[in-house]
Design a protein around this motif. Sequence first.
Motif, PDB file in Angstrom:
ATOM      1  N   TYR A   1     -10.785  13.848   3.169  1.00  0.00           N
ATOM      2  CA  TYR A   1     -10.448  12.612   2.448  1.00  0.00           C
ATOM      3  C   TYR A   1      -8.964  12.595   2.055  1.00  0.00           C
ATOM      4  O   TYR A   1      -8.316  11.542   2.119  1.00  0.00           O
ATOM      5  CB  TYR A   1     -11.305  12.476   1.190  1.00  0.00           C
ATOM      6  CG  TYR A   1     -12.790  12.388   1.432  1.00  0.00           C
ATOM      7  CD1 TYR A   1     -13.300  11.941   2.641  1.00  0.00           C
ATOM      8  CD2 TYR A   1     -13.700  12.765   0.434  1.00  0.00           C
ATOM      9  CE1 TYR A   1     -14.664  11.872   2.865  1.00  0.00           C
ATOM     10  CE2 TYR A   1     -15.061  12.689   0.655  1.00  0.00           C
ATOM     11  CZ  TYR A   1     -15.540  12.251   1.869  1.00  0.00           C
ATOM     12  OH  TYR A   1     -16.890  12.185   2.077  1.00  0.00           O
ATOM     13  N   LEU A   2      -8.461  13.750   1.622  1.00  0.00           N
ATOM     14  CA  LEU A   2      -7.050  13.817   1.227  1.00  0.00           C
ATOM     15  C   LEU A   2      -6.138  13.471   2.405  1.00  0.00           C
ATOM     16  O   LEU A   2      -5.197  12.681   2.276  1.00  0.00           O
ATOM     17  CB  LEU A   2      -6.718  15.217   0.704  1.00  0.00           C
ATOM     18  CG  LEU A   2      -7.263  15.593  -0.678  1.00  0.00           C
ATOM     19  CD1 LEU A   2      -7.063  17.074  -0.946  1.00  0.00           C
ATOM     20  CD2 LEU A   2      -6.589  14.777  -1.772  1.00  0.00           C
TER      21      LEU A   2
ATOM     22  N   GLY B   1      -6.821   9.762   3.514  1.00  0.00           N
ATOM     23  CA  GLY B   1      -6.313   8.837   2.505  1.00  0.00           C
ATOM     24  C   GLY B   1      -4.810   8.648   2.610  1.00  0.00           C
ATOM     25  O   GLY B   1      -4.294   7.529   2.487  1.00  0.00           O
ATOM     26  N   ILE B   2      -4.083   9.751   2.856  1.00  0.00           N
ATOM     27  CA  ILE B   2      -2.627   9.676   2.997  1.00  0.00           C
ATOM     28  C   ILE B   2      -2.250   9.020   4.326  1.00  0.00           C
ATOM     29  O   ILE B   2      -1.385   8.130   4.378  1.00  0.00           O
ATOM     30  CB  ILE B   2      -2.005  11.077   2.903  1.00  0.00           C
ATOM     31  CG1 ILE B   2      -2.198  11.642   1.492  1.00  0.00           C
ATOM     32  CG2 ILE B   2      -0.516  11.026   3.243  1.00  0.00           C
ATOM     33  CD1 ILE B   2      -1.555  10.823   0.394  1.00  0.00           C
TER      34      ILE B   2
ATOM     35  N   TRP C   1      -8.556   7.978  -1.084  1.00  0.00           N
ATOM     36  CA  TRP C   1      -7.859   8.904  -1.979  1.00  0.00           C
ATOM     37  C   TRP C   1      -8.647   9.104  -3.269  1.00  0.00           C
ATOM     38  O   TRP C   1      -8.726  10.234  -3.791  1.00  0.00           O
ATOM     39  CB  TRP C   1      -6.466   8.365  -2.282  1.00  0.00           C
ATOM     40  CG  TRP C   1      -5.661   9.227  -3.210  1.00  0.00           C
ATOM     41  CD1 TRP C   1      -5.485   9.042  -4.556  1.00  0.00           C
ATOM     42  CD2 TRP C   1      -4.935  10.414  -2.891  1.00  0.00           C
ATOM     43  NE1 TRP C   1      -4.693  10.021  -5.088  1.00  0.00           N
ATOM     44  CE2 TRP C   1      -4.340  10.887  -4.093  1.00  0.00           C
ATOM     45  CE3 TRP C   1      -4.719  11.121  -1.709  1.00  0.00           C
ATOM     46  CZ2 TRP C   1      -3.558  12.032  -4.125  1.00  0.00           C
ATOM     47  CZ3 TRP C   1      -3.933  12.273  -1.756  1.00  0.00           C
ATOM     48  CH2 TRP C   1      -3.367  12.706  -2.956  1.00  0.00           C
TER      49      TRP C   1
ATOM     50  N   PHE D   1       3.520   9.304  -1.365  1.00  0.00           N
ATOM     51  CA  PHE D   1       2.280   9.260  -2.142  1.00  0.00           C
ATOM     52  C   PHE D   1       2.294   8.182  -3.229  1.00  0.00           C
ATOM     53  O   PHE D   1       1.341   8.080  -3.995  1.00  0.00           O
ATOM     54  CB  PHE D   1       2.028  10.622  -2.811  1.00  0.00           C
ATOM     55  CG  PHE D   1       1.927  11.764  -1.852  1.00  0.00           C
ATOM     56  CD1 PHE D   1       0.718  12.120  -1.283  1.00  0.00           C
ATOM     57  CD2 PHE D   1       3.053  12.495  -1.499  1.00  0.00           C
ATOM     58  CE1 PHE D   1       0.619  13.178  -0.400  1.00  0.00           C
ATOM     59  CE2 PHE D   1       2.974  13.553  -0.608  1.00  0.00           C
ATOM     60  CZ  PHE D   1       1.755  13.899  -0.055  1.00  0.00           C
TER      61      PHE D   1
ATOM     62  N   THR E   1      -0.599   5.911  -4.256  1.00  0.00           N
ATOM     63  CA  THR E   1      -1.763   6.491  -4.930  1.00  0.00           C
ATOM     64  C   THR E   1      -1.517   6.744  -6.414  1.00  0.00           C
ATOM     65  O   THR E   1      -2.397   7.252  -7.097  1.00  0.00           O
ATOM     66  CB  THR E   1      -2.142   7.837  -4.279  1.00  0.00           C
ATOM     67  OG1 THR E   1      -1.113   8.805  -4.559  1.00  0.00           O
ATOM     68  CG2 THR E   1      -2.302   7.707  -2.775  1.00  0.00           C
TER      69      THR E   1
ATOM     70  N   THR F   1      -4.439   7.819  -8.959  1.00  0.00           N
ATOM     71  CA  THR F   1      -4.419   9.223  -9.395  1.00  0.00           C
ATOM     72  C   THR F   1      -4.399   9.310 -10.915  1.00  0.00           C
ATOM     73  O   THR F   1      -5.122  10.114 -11.520  1.00  0.00           O
ATOM     74  CB  THR F   1      -3.183   9.937  -8.810  1.00  0.00           C
ATOM     75  OG1 THR F   1      -3.177   9.800  -7.392  1.00  0.00           O
ATOM     76  CG2 THR F   1      -3.200  11.419  -9.170  1.00  0.00           C
TER      77      THR F   1
END
Length: 346
Positions: A157-158, A161-162, A170, A224, A227, A231
């Motif tokens: 997923y990481l 997601g990126i 993410w 990033f 996100t 986050t």
Amino acid sequence: MDIKVNKRQEQLLNDTIAQWQQQQLIDTQQAQQLRQSYHVISFDWKLLAVYSFWAAIACFILSVILLVADDYLIALISHLIDTPASVLTILSAIIAGLLFYFGVKRRQRYPEKTVSNEAIFFFGVLITAVASGFLSHTTLALHWRESLFIIIPTVIYLIIGIQLRSVLVWLFALLGVGLWVLTETSYLAHDHYLFWGMNIPLRFTVIGLLIVGLSSIFKPNSRFYFTKEATQFIGLIYFFTALWMLTIFGNYDSLRAWSNIKQIELWGWSVAMLLITLSAIFYGIKYNDPLVRAFGIIFLLLCLYSRYFEFFWDTLHKALFFAILALSFWIIGGRAEKIWQLGNKG
């Protein structure tokens, strides 16, 4: 350019334009042009689309959770279709990959359909979790730690997601991180309540702070940065929820030890939460951070109500308690109003 807004947004825009006009920042003609640049939509179809997709996803989640969580059901399905778990793992992984691929292609073709595009990514997330569930039943992974079947999809997923710049994927990566930490620390603590002197709520306050700290280093020029808000949201959820649980359960190593104490002995955690929530509200107001401010307000009220039910439910009259709360918030509001007026004069 014609912007579609809802009634609440229209009121905000009208008030802003009127204030600009009153301060002579814009003239009458410019104000009229600004008012003609947007119009109110009679029904928020986008919101309906969001709710509809989330309703569909929620139903699908329940079915997948029941499938993955039920070892007997997975074994039964494997037996009925006479397919090894390793083959099911590969098939699920391929389906998940195809869903992500189809989601990317659809987003390229229909970039304006953000809700349905993210919904397709979501199904890719779920099928990835299903693949991990099937992997846990293969011969190869028979003796693997349980936490490995959480960290594998989390890492996926990481990365996805990126690469896909998907906030939704993410978010599930960060949720997976929390679940992995919980599972791994419980394993390392040999199913004991404490790990490095911390029970589960205290561990999650640390995780929450680390995630919030991570969001703060995402700058506008960072890869990033998209996100950042998501986050920060997950970090605040972890931190404040765990902190609230500490005011109820404390940092005890067993339910037996906790059940033998009086709730008044946990007053230190309550004071800490009150100070932290007030600090969050002050920070959110000072630096115009609505997310931190909202969490501070919500968990301040939650903390106060929790303490009321713990300490005063049987002794203090309900009307008196809420009257005290009303008076305290009135004092805070009055003080804030004076500060705001001083700021306007300056």
